[in-house]
Design a protein around this motif. Structure first.
Motif, PDB file in Angstrom:
ATOM      1  N   ARG C  25       0.822  -1.207   0.000  1.00  0.00           N
ATOM      2  CA  ARG C  25       0.000   0.000   0.000  1.00  0.00           C
ATOM      3  C   ARG C  25       0.855   1.256   0.000  1.00  0.00           C
ATOM      4  NH1 ARG C  25      -3.255  -3.189   2.528  1.00  0.00           N
ATOM      5  NH2 ARG C  25      -5.446  -3.349   1.874  1.00  0.00           N
ATOM      6  N   ALA C  27       3.085   4.107  -0.716  1.00  0.00           N
ATOM      7  CA  ALA C  27       3.584   4.581  -2.013  1.00  0.00           C
ATOM      8  C   ALA C  27       5.079   4.409  -2.112  1.00  0.00           C
ATOM      9  CB  ALA C  27       3.207   6.047  -2.186  1.00  0.00           C
ATOM     10  N   ILE C  79       5.319  12.095  -4.217  1.00  0.00           N
ATOM     11  CA  ILE C  79       4.808  11.310  -3.093  1.00  0.00           C
ATOM     12  C   ILE C  79       4.854  12.142  -1.813  1.00  0.00           C
ATOM     13  CG2 ILE C  79       5.254   9.288  -1.650  1.00  0.00           C
ATOM     14  CD1 ILE C  79       6.303   7.905  -4.175  1.00  0.00           C
ATOM     15  N   LEU C  82       2.144  14.639  -1.689  1.00  0.00           N
ATOM     16  CA  LEU C  82       0.890  13.935  -1.368  1.00  0.00           C
ATOM     17  C   LEU C  82       0.833  13.628   0.120  1.00  0.00           C
ATOM     18  CD1 LEU C  82      -1.582  12.317  -2.823  1.00  0.00           C
ATOM     19  CD2 LEU C  82      -0.221  10.336  -2.164  1.00  0.00           C
ATOM     20  N   THR C  85      -0.007  16.591   2.257  1.00  0.00           N
ATOM     21  CA  THR C  85      -1.418  17.005   2.278  1.00  0.00           C
ATOM     22  C   THR C  85      -2.274  15.999   3.029  1.00  0.00           C
ATOM     23  OG1 THR C  85      -1.153  16.307  -0.007  1.00  0.00           O
ATOM     24  CG2 THR C  85      -1.941  18.547   0.378  1.00  0.00           C
ATOM     25  N   ARG C  86      -2.007  14.746   2.851  1.00  0.00           N
ATOM     26  CA  ARG C  86      -2.928  13.741   3.394  1.00  0.00           C
ATOM     27  C   ARG C  86      -2.421  13.104   4.675  1.00  0.00           C
ATOM     28  NH1 ARG C  86      -6.434  11.422  -0.332  1.00  0.00           N
ATOM     29  NH2 ARG C  86      -6.431  12.444  -2.359  1.00  0.00           N
ATOM     30  N   VAL C  91      -1.322   4.462  -1.106  1.00  0.00           N
ATOM     31  CA  VAL C  91      -1.863   4.716  -2.445  1.00  0.00           C
ATOM     32  C   VAL C  91      -3.363   4.465  -2.456  1.00  0.00           C
ATOM     33  CG1 VAL C  91       0.210   4.276  -3.773  1.00  0.00           C
ATOM     34  CG2 VAL C  91      -1.199   2.359  -3.004  1.00  0.00           C
ATOM     35  N   ASP C  92      -3.846   3.677  -1.519  1.00  0.00           N
ATOM     36  CA  ASP C  92      -5.281   3.388  -1.544  1.00  0.00           C
ATOM     37  C   ASP C  92      -6.099   4.557  -1.036  1.00  0.00           C
ATOM     38  OD1 ASP C  92      -4.441   1.097  -2.464  1.00  0.00           O
ATOM     39  OD2 ASP C  92      -5.358  -0.213  -0.942  1.00  0.00           O
ATOM     40  N   ALA C  94      -5.547   7.519  -1.790  1.00  0.00           N
ATOM     41  CA  ALA C  94      -5.695   8.450  -2.911  1.00  0.00           C
ATOM     42  C   ALA C  94      -6.641   7.848  -3.943  1.00  0.00           C
ATOM     43  CB  ALA C  94      -4.330   8.732  -3.530  1.00  0.00           C
ATOM     44  N   SER C  95      -7.939   7.920  -3.615  1.00  0.00           N
ATOM     45  CA  SER C  95      -8.904   7.374  -4.581  1.00  0.00           C
ATOM     46  C   SER C  95     -10.133   8.279  -4.658  1.00  0.00           C
ATOM     47  CB  SER C  95      -9.319   5.960  -4.160  1.00  0.00           C
ATOM     48  OG  SER C  95      -9.905   6.033  -2.872  1.00  0.00           O
ATOM     49  N   LEU C  96      -9.856   9.578  -4.747  1.00  0.00           N
ATOM     50  CA  LEU C  96     -10.973  10.530  -4.926  1.00  0.00           C
ATOM     51  C   LEU C  96     -11.657  10.263  -6.249  1.00  0.00           C
ATOM     52  CD1 LEU C  96      -9.340  13.868  -3.793  1.00  0.00           C
ATOM     53  CD2 LEU C  96     -11.287  12.739  -2.741  1.00  0.00           C
ATOM     54  N   MET C  97     -10.834  10.057  -7.258  1.00  0.00           N
ATOM     55  CA  MET C  97     -11.374   9.958  -8.613  1.00  0.00           C
ATOM     56  C   MET C  97     -11.594   8.498  -8.947  1.00  0.00           C
ATOM     57  SD  MET C  97      -9.002  12.767 -10.397  1.00  0.00           S
ATOM     58  CE  MET C  97      -7.556  12.066  -9.699  1.00  0.00           C
ATOM     59  N   LYS C  98     -12.811   8.179  -9.253  1.00  0.00           N
ATOM     60  CA  LYS C  98     -13.122   6.801  -9.651  1.00  0.00           C
ATOM     61  C   LYS C  98     -14.315   6.796 -10.587  1.00  0.00           C
ATOM     62  CE  LYS C  98     -13.917   5.305  -5.416  1.00  0.00           C
ATOM     63  NZ  LYS C  98     -14.002   6.171  -4.263  1.00  0.00           N
ATOM     64  N   LEU C  99     -14.703   5.634 -11.069  1.00  0.00           N
ATOM     65  CA  LEU C  99     -15.863   5.423 -11.936  1.00  0.00           C
ATOM     66  C   LEU C  99     -15.778   6.184 -13.263  1.00  0.00           C
ATOM     67  CD1 LEU C  99     -18.740   5.441  -9.353  1.00  0.00           C
ATOM     68  CD2 LEU C  99     -17.576   3.485 -10.352  1.00  0.00           C
TER      69      LEU C  99
END
Lengths: 648, 523, 99, 549
Positions: C25, C27, C79, C82, C85-86, C91-92, C94-99
């Motif tokens: 997981r 990064a 990385i 990232l 900020t978080r 890496v999991d 970071a999954s705002l964008m999906k579908l």
């Protein structure tokens, strides 16, 4: 002189155009323009008639070629008119009776604000009818054929705000369309068989083709004739057609248009002669219809409907005659003409009665009218005598000849047909006497009528305009209406004699239709005698029922047959159940199919892709590692596939 | 190289479209007049084409040919035969009426932004469609034809989706959603057809190496270009599918009722009377011209489908409650006749079909435009909402009736001639099909007269009691159409003279002879 | 010893690295696994160069190292930003964008 | 292998260096690349020495000049006939100077120039604290929402580094399609990938998404390039060389490269097949072909829109160029092995992209999926393996790249409080509010959908024609079907813009500076010109359709 022929049609056509396009500014004079133009057409007809008489019997055929109508490779339809004795006869009948009825309508439609349009339609009808009888090929005839259909549609539905009228008009047009289908198929058959559908070529080559083809053509023509002439099984529209103004019933649905079917058969005699099976069918249709109409006529209390039934039956006679072939053609036409006189007269009489009786149509509310409207009474009475075939009057000659011819057919057919014709004569005598008695004799049942009962609605809305629902004041109609009646009465009295003495009519038509004396098993006098007997019997029964006993103002329930006859022998009910209901179900289910099945497949595909997309979308779950998995798998597959390709 | 008349005929409306679109938002009326004038000028040009065209002359006349996309073997080739001329004339003739009839259809109710210019757009789009349709009638290069065949979808799409009937029973919101549904359906249907045709077009290129109709036909005639039977059949199917969608042929018809129902009457006329004709025209010119053998191979199936369309369309028309839908299904029935005539492979059938395209254009225009006037008055498309109109607006009712009678192809009016020719043409080769098709005559009478009875006759409904009769503008639209209908019904010779030679050519393309009558009577 | 074995080793390392990318997981660790894959490649290069008896492979190995270094620079930069900020390098997450 | 042999290796290496001559570099023919990379270095210096106020202008100036000059160089080379007659391999076999490379370099440079304009746009975002801002983070290092970011914004910082980064990326892209050995290929790949990773992370708004996009892009990209590298290793093992020409010869069997010892342990071709497949996979990742596409939607959505536009256009061009060269120059000998596989990839790419796009709700993701579908179409042309195939792909790429940049440029215009309003629902009724923008976007969409009279149609036709000629008729049919499916969602957007009622709280359309206007204008112009009169460009492409070996 040929060039006059076009004018015959042009005059009323012009009238129609002017009156329909002209607009309100013509309202004042419109009816006179119409009458004048139809009269003009009549005059031209007379001139041409004189011209024909001037020639010797062999060369009494005039051809006028106007222009080439539909020129397509291998397909030639020209606008060509043929004026021979047959069409001449019709021209005179149509324009003559037509003009008289125009005149009559001037008075009859006086109070209708759309009188101008009415006359426009009448002229349109004349033009179409003349085109029908003058056409030199079947396609042009077809134009006239549908033209009169249109005119009759417009005129039956003239009082469009009455749903009943609108429905009747639509029904008439539709039933006729079924017949027209027959005509167009016949034309197509002719085209494929003879490569032409002009009278000349078709008739001259009848010999060169198989009888089966000819029978098919003939039967299709018969179908057309049934539609136009209200023969069984396409007769159902005629009764409802009485929704139209009475002059219309007189002109279109008694004297001229409905006889077009007879014209078609006689005109196509050459084809029918070569197709005996078809001829038999024609005679059967005729016989059945003449009884059918007569029976219906007996049961109706609505004077116009009764007359309509009689019309049906009389045309049955003509068709029967026409089906007999050369023996009968001439008499079919002769009866057609005389019938044109007396039936038109009768209708005008009926119209005059209604005119005087606040447009009451129920004969049970008439009675004893003879002293109130003497002219009508006399003319109507003469018409009556003529139609029942009172010796010496026109009906006597024409009908008697047909009955003879029927017997002359020979064999069992001859006996059956002749018998039917005789029986028809008896029934005719019965129902016409009934009409006569109920209308002009007996006590005055129209007195102290509180209000008209709802189930007998007024045929003509003019009544509402005049707003007299209370007791009517019977009165004689104005001159403009009575004169035509008188003229027609004269015709119906002397017409038959004039034609028959010295076989004038026979000799006049023979060149066109041909003629042959059948070998009748019974002598002419026997037939006449039998006819007389039937006549007397019919009259006697009617007198016994309606002359001696008073007529009940409300119709008794009557026998099963009577009740069936009142409903046109259930023909309409059959149509309703089978055709209308069935059709409705068919269309409704088709609409459903179209929406769910045909369209559903399309929308389904779209939805399917949508769903697939939605599912595939979830693979994109936002986790980088699962993306990596797909890449890794993809790479593995790529490698594997490449190696596999080499392996195989 | 003479004056490029054909190009100009198409270019004028195209430029007119641009100009109209450019008219400032405030100047709506100016835009309307501009569009009208342009369409009239186009009509004048079309008439010149008609005059310059010599029926006795070469097959394709007024030809133009310029190199265009050599890599694709595409040339800018224009040329008209009798059929093309007739349809170009029809198009150019109808557009002014359409514009005039739609005079107020695109007046914005309330304008969202000052730059939103629906009126200009409406008329510009109509002219754009005209330009593309004319070009597709003129193109003698398959690729060129295809381009405009496809491209015309876009303006049509905006016309259907962007402009609907004013008052709508369920309010503007649902109206717009239904409109866009109809528009999308129209576009996707035709796009799918077009794309499948694209595959066939590419295939044709692979086989033939160029797109010139004449060259390919010539090469095939001389045998220098040989197509495997299966190839030819596949290509034929690819082309035919697209045309069958456009025409539309059962069972690919379902886009038409939606499109016509939702669009304003003038646009509906544009669809059935003009745009759909490209489909049938293309069947005649491309399917038969390029793939004669395959066409003959497919004939039985196509005839049956056409027959189904005829009866199916008519029966569904009887069952409709929405006037415009009814007319749409009636048109489906008529297109069935046209396609039947084309594939009957007889001169009568094909002349009839061509004539039918013209006449159907006129009759549908007459009927639909009157329907449009009717709807604009009462604000409803439902038959049930009318009744007794005849009493309050006799002229409207009269014109409506004549349009209806033309639709049921009453003898004496133009459509009769074509319909009968089609029937005869079919009958001579396929009697059974011909006879069943005549049932269509009866059904046509049924749906027309029922419609007339329900809307025009009977007691006057209160909602229509105040309905005004036709205005001058509307009369100007309808009267000429009716006059033409009557004239061409009585004297169709002018058209047939132009069409006949072209039909002769097509017949020779498919190596078909008319069946001889049993006995040579006429001659 | 048969140098082919080094190839097997390289393949093994590469697979280990790839698997690491798929299952880890963090990064940074994922990135390390990628570096491992690159080094597997280097090993393969060197081995092959040894077998073919030319030096191209060894030179390529140097190039690879340089590229890897560059990747480290960029990768760590991303990385780390990232992570800042978080407050997580998973890496999991970071999954705002999906579908 | 005997110790003697090993020893000999040592001794070989120990030979006197004198033998190795200085490499011969044709600087003139490499000038486009050298100019751009040089300018990039200049850009770095600018960052170092020019005062912040004027950096933006300096950078834009440098970049524009560099790109123009590079393009001029390309044109000059082409007109010198390097594209056709004098096409040859330069820089000791590292770089091929031939038709395809020049054509693609020209395309990339123009696309980059247009993309640069969108980078430099500073009118769209409302001015922060009185100084105009572009669409890049004020200070990438500062944590989103932190005080330091506020301070950076207040101070009016801007990330002008994007311009050198862009130039570096362009430099890599210029080399990528013209690389003539696998090593150069790999290096070029990294050279243009790394700057793009960074650019993705630099969005001014929605920075979390931007960073996430960068991480995903970086990790997956590195992962993919690792595969590529391993593939390269295997090919090297197979042929004993990384030069395209040499490998091709070995594949054709004209030269035997493989070590017999190797041959008998692992079947000689196994190396070739596995290696080839892995390299191809790396390239397919860059073009975004299914199943290597999954980064595309996320990265396209997260990256700053100007970057997305540039990336979508230029990366595709470069990657397809490299793919073409690899398949046409290196692996034609094994055509029968890779063609079926590529068929499969093309098919699932076309269908997958089109189908998944149907249900997208974000305009940028929608365009991402559409770009996937387009990758599928282009692959169909690649598979043709004919001169026509090459030129059709070149033509398609040229047309497509400008449409893409234009489309994304339009996306930057539609904004609301939260920056760009990329959710489709916000585009409802755009046609009412600003018809012009909507119309332009509609034109782009129609071009994507491949409606006639647009570049999209000409390109699609060219590609499908080549494919059909190459005997891939089924591929054409499937391509046609999937473009029908694709049409559906392009139409959906148009419906949304024109036929649905505008929402009251809908987005506003910002009035851009001439820069973006130029970008969009160029897009429209190219769309229409290539649609109506494509002949000239088709000729160009077909002249450029030959690879040098």
């Amino acid at each position: 002189m040929e060039n006059l022929i076009a004018l015959l049609i042009a005059a009323p056509l012009l009238g129609a155009a002017v009156l329909l396009v002209g607009g309100r500014r013509l309202d004042a004079v419109g009816h006179w323009i119409g009458t004048l133009l139809s009269a003009a057409s009549f005059v031209i007809g007379l001139v041409l008639f004189a011209g024909l008489l001037g020639r010797d019997a062999g060369s009494r055929t005039l051809i006028q070629h106007l222009f080439s109508w539909i020129p397509v490779a291998g397909f030639q339809a020209d606008v060509t008119f043929r004026l021979d004795q047959l069409s001449m006869t019709f021209v005179l009948l149509i324009t003559g009776v037509g003009s008289l009825i125009h005149l009559y309508s001037v008075g009859y439609m006086e109070h209708d604000e759309r009188r101008r349009r009415f006359f426009g339609y009448l002229n349109l009808f004349l033009a179409a009818m003349l085109l029908l009888v003058l056409a030199d090929n079947y396609l042009l005839l077809y134009v006239g054929w549908e033209g009169v259909g249109l005119a009759s549609y417009l005129l039956i539905g003239f009082w469009q705000h009455k749903p009943s009228a609108a429905t009747a008009a639509k029904k008439a047009f539709l039933v006729n369309r079924v017949g027209d289908m027959g005509l167009s198929i016949a034309i197509m058959l002719m085209f494929t068989t003879f490569g032409s559908f002009a009278f000349g070529p078709v008739f001259s080559h009848v010999g060169d083709t198989s009888q089966g083809k000819l029978t098919a053509i003939a039967l299709m023509l018969l179908l057309a004739a049934c539609g136009k002439s209200a023969q069984v099984p396409l007769q159902s529209w005629l009764g409802d057609a009485m929704e139209g103004p009475t002059p219309v019933s007189a002109l279109i649905h008694a004297a001229t248009m409905v006889t077009a079917g007879v014209y078609l058969i006689v005109r196509s005699g050459a084809v029918f002669n070569a197709a005996p099976d078809a001829q038999l069918a024609v005679t059967v249709v005729g016989a059945v219809t003449l009884l059918f109409g007569a029976i219906v006529g007996c049961a109706k209390d609505d004077i116009k409907k009764a007359l309509a039934g009689s019309t049906m039956s009389q045309i049955g006679y003509m068709v029967l005659a026409a089906g007999l072939g050369p023996i009968g053609y001439v008499f079919a036409i002769m009866h057609l003409v005389t019938h044109g006189f007396f039936k038109a007269g009768l209708f005008l009489g009926a119209g005059s009665v209604m005119h005087g009786m606040n447009d009451e149509v129920d004969m049970r509310r008439y009675g004893g009218l003879r002293k109130y409207m003497p002219v009508t009474f006399i003319t109507f009475g003469l018409g009556y005598l003529a139609i029942i075939g009172f010796p010496g009057l026109s009906g006597f000659f024409s009908k008697d000849k047909i009955i003879e011819a029927a017997f002359a057919k020979g064999g069992t057919e001859g006996w059956i047909l002749g018998g039917a014709a005789l029986l028809g004569a008896a029934i005719t005598a019965f129902y016409m006497t009934r009409v006569m008695l109920m209308t002009f004799f007996g006590e005055e049942r129209w007195r102290n009528q509180p209000t008209r009962s709802p189930e007998a609605p007024s045929a003509e809305p003019a009544a509402e305009h005049r707003g007299e629902h209370a007791e009517p004041h019977p009165h004689e109609s104005p001159k403009v209406m009575t004169i035509p009646m008188i003229v027609l009465a004269v015709g119906s009295v002397f017409g038959g004699a004039f034609f028959s003495i010295g076989d004038r009519f026979l000799h006049w038509l023979e060149p066109v239709t041909g003629h042959s004396e059948g070998n009748s098993p019974v002598s002419a006098w026997t037939v006449t005698g039998a006819t007389m007997v039937c006549l007397v019997v019919g009259v006697a029964i009617a007198w016994a029922q309606y002359g001696r006993k008073p007529v009940p103002a409300v119709a008794p329930r009557g026998s099963l047959l009577t009740r069936a006859a009142r409903r046109d022998l259930l023909q309409d009910d059959f149509n309703h159940v089978v055709l209308v209901r069935g059709g409705e179900h068919l269309t409704r289910s088709l609409v459903y199919v179209d929406h769910t099945l045909v369209d559903g497949v399309v929308n389904g595909t779209a939805a399917g892709f949508g769903g697939l997309s939605g599912r595939l979308r979830r693979v994109q779950n936002g986790f980088a590692r699962s993306y990596a998995v797909s890449m890794f798998g993809g790479a593995a597959l790529l490698v594997a596939a490449t190696l596999l390709m080499r392996a195989v | 190289m003479s004056f490029p008349l054909l190009t100009v005929t198409a270019a004028l409306p195209a430029l007119g479209a641009v100009a109209t679109a450019a008219v400032p938002a405030a100047r709506r009326t100016a835009a309307k007049w501009l569009a009208l004038v342009v369409s009239l000028a186009t009509l004048a040009l079309a008439i010149t084409v008609l005059v310059r065209f010599d029926p006795g002359g070469a097959r394709y006349q007024l030809t133009e040919s310029h190199a265009w996309i050599a890599d694709f073997g595409v040339r800018y080739e224009l040329g008209v035969d009798g059929i093309g001329v007739a349809l170009v004339a029809l198009t150019a003739l109808l557009i002014p009426f359409i514009i005039l009839a739609g005079w107020h259809d695109a007046d914005p109710l309330e304008t969202g932004s000052r730059r939103w210019r629906p009126t200009q757009g409406f008329f510009a789009l109509i002219l754009a469609v005209e330009a593309m349709v004319v070009l597709s009638f003129e193109a003698t290069d398959v690729f060129l034809f295809y381009i405009f065949f496809e491209a015309m979808l876009i303006p049509m799409y905006f016309l259907i989706g962007g402009f609907g009937d004013r008052a709508h029973e369920h309010g503007e919101e649902t109206a717009s959603t239904q409109r866009s549904y109809a528009a999308v359906k129209f576009l996707l249907y035709n796009l799918v057809g077009g794309l499948i045709m694209l595959a066939a077009v590419i295939g044709l290129y692979v086989v033939a190496g160029n797109f010139s109709l004449q060259e390919i036909a010539h090469a095939r005639a001389t045998g220098s270009l040989h197509m495997a039977t299966s190839t030819e059949r596949w290509l034929f199917l690819g082309f035919f599918f697209a045309f069958a969608v456009k025409a539309p042929l059962w069972p690919l018809h379902t886009w038409l009722p939606n499109a016509m129902q939702e669009s304003t009457a003038p646009v509906a006329v544009l669809i059935t009377a003009v745009v759909d004709k490209v489909g049938t025209f293309a069947m005649l010119r491309f399917c038969l011209g390029l793939f004669p053998e395959a066409s003959k191979w497919a004939t039985p199936v196509i005839l049956v489908l056409a027959l189904i369309s005829i009866l199916y369309g008519a029966l569904l028309a009887v069952g409709q409650r929405d006037i415009k839908r009814l007319v749409a299904y009636a048109s489906i029935s008529h297109f069935g006749f046209i396609i039947m005539g084309i594939f009957a492979m007889t001169s009568q059938g094909q002349s009839g079909a061509t004539l039918y395209m013209v006449n159907h254009g006129l009759s549908t225009a007459a009927l639909l435009l009157v329907v449009g006037f009717l709807i604009s008055r009462r604000g409803s498309r439902l038959i049930a909402d009318y009744g007794g109109v005849q009493k309050v607006a006799p002229v409207l009712a009269g014109t409506f009736l004549i349009g209806g009678l033309a639709t049921l192809s009453l003898p004496g009016l133009a459509p009769f001639v074509s319909e009968f020719l089609v029937l005869v043409g079919t009958f001579t080769r396929y009697p059974a099909i011909g006879i069943v098709a005549t049932l269509g005559i009866v059904l046509a009478a049924l749906y027309v007269l029922v419609l007339y009875q329900r809307t025009m006759t009977g007691p006057v409904k209160p909602q229509v009691s105040a309905m005004p009769d036709l205005r001058v503008r509307e009369l100007v639209v309808v009267a000429p159409l009716i006059a033409l209908l009557i004239f061409l019904g009585v004297y169709p010779k002018p058209v047939t003279d132009i069409v006949n030679p072209a039909v002769k050519q097509t017949m020779s393309d498919v190596h078909k002879k008319d069946p001889k009558p049993e006995v040579e009577a006429a001659k | 010893m048969n140098p082919v074995n080094y190839l097997y080793l390289a393949a093994l390392l590469f697979t280990i690295g790839a698997t690491g990318v798929l299952i880890r997981r963090n990064a940074i660790v994922v990135f390390m696994c990628i570096e491992l894959m690159l080094n597997a490649c280097n090993l393969a290069f060197v081995t092959f160069s040894r077998m073919h008896g030319n030096l191209d492979g060894q030179i390529i190995a140097f190039f690879t190292m340089v590229v890897a270094a560059a990747e480290v620079v960029v990768g760590l930069a991303i990385i780390v930003s990232l992570f800042r900020t978080r407050h997580s390098a998973s890496v999991d997450d970071a999954s705002l964008m999906k579908l | 292998m005997s110790t003697a042999a090993v020893h000999s290796l040592w001794t070989n290496a120990a030979d006197p260096i004198a033998k190795i001559g200085a490499p011969k570099i044709e600087y003139g023919q490499l000038s486009p690349t050298l100019i751009v990379l040089g300018a990039a270095l200049v850009g770095v210096l600018v960052e170092a020495f020019v005062p912040r106020k004027s950096r933006y202008y300096a950078q834009v100036f440098v970049s524009v000049v560099a790109l123009c000059a590079a393009f001029a160089a390309v044109v000059a080379l082409a007109s010198d006939g390097y594209g056709t007659t004098k096409a040859h391999i330069a820089a000791m076999g590292a770089i091929a100077v031939d038709g395809p490379s020049l054509f693609l370099q020209g395309t990339i440079l123009l696309a980059a120039l247009v993309g640069l304009f969108t980078f430099a746009e500073r009118r769209l975002d409302p001015a922060a604290h009185g100084n105009r801002v572009d669409s890049f983070a004020a200070q990438a290092a500062s944590v989103p929402g932190s005080d330091s970011e506020q301070a950076a914004v207040k101070a009016g910082f801007t990330t002008t580094e994007v311009f050198p980064l862009l130039l570096f990326a362009v430099g890599g892209m210029l080399v990528f399609p013209s690389a003539n050995d696998l090593l150069t290929l790999f290096v070029a790949l990294e050279v243009f990938s790394l700057p793009l990773y960074l650019l993705c992370a630099l969005a001014r708004r929605k920075r979390l998404m931007s960073q996430e996009a960068a991480v995903k892009y970086f990790l997956l990209g590195a992962f993919a390039s690792a595969f590529t590298l391993f593939g390269i290793a295997l090919l090297y093992g197979y042929a004993g060389s990384v030069s395209y020409g040499r490998i091709a010869q070995v594949v054709d069997g004209t030269v035997t490269g493989i070590d017999p010892a190797l041959a008998d342990t692992m079947g000689s071709d196994a190396l070739l097949l596995i290696g080839g497949a892995m390299i191809v996979m790396g390239l397919l990742f860059k073009v975004g072909a299914v199943p290597f596409h999954m980064w595309t939607p996320d990265v396209y959505q997260g990256a700053p829109t100007p970057v997305t536009g540039f990336m979508a256009a230029a990366t595709k061009v470069a990657a397809f160029g490299a793919l073409l060269r690899l398949l046409y120059v290196v692996l034609p000998g094994m055509r029968w092995d890779w063609r079926p596989v590529m068929w499969a990839v093309a098919i699932i790419t076309m269908l997958g992209g089109a189908i998944v796009a149907i249900t997208q709700t974000d305009i940028k993701r929608l365009l991402a999926y559409s770009s996937i579908a387009h990758a599928g179409f282009i692959l169909a042309g690649v598979i043709a393996t004919s001169k026509d195939g090459v030129s059709s792909v070149l033509f398609y790429l040229a047309g497509y790249s400008f449409v893409t940049i234009g489309a994304f440029a339009v996306v930057t215009l539609v904004r609301d409080a939260g920056g760009e309003a990329t959710h489709l629902s916000k585009w409802a009724g755009l046609g009412r509010r600003s018809p012009l923008v909507a119309a332009v976007f509609a034109v782009f969409l129609l071009a994507f959908a491949g409606i006639p009279l647009t570049s999209g149609f000409a390109g699609k036709f060219a590609v499908f024609k080549a494919a059909a000629d190459g005997g891939a008729a089924p591929l054409v049919v499937i391509g046609v079907i999937s473009s029908a499916i694709a049409a559906f969602f392009y139409i959906r957007v148009i419906v949304l813009m024109f036929f649905s009622e505008p929402k009251p709280e809908g987005p506003t359309v910002a009035v851009p500076s001439p820069l973006t206007m130029v970008a969009i204008g160029v897009g429209v112009a190219v769309t229409l010109v290539l649609g109506v009169a494509p002949q000239y460009f088709l000729d160009l492409a077909s002249q450029a359709g030959v690879f040098v070996r």
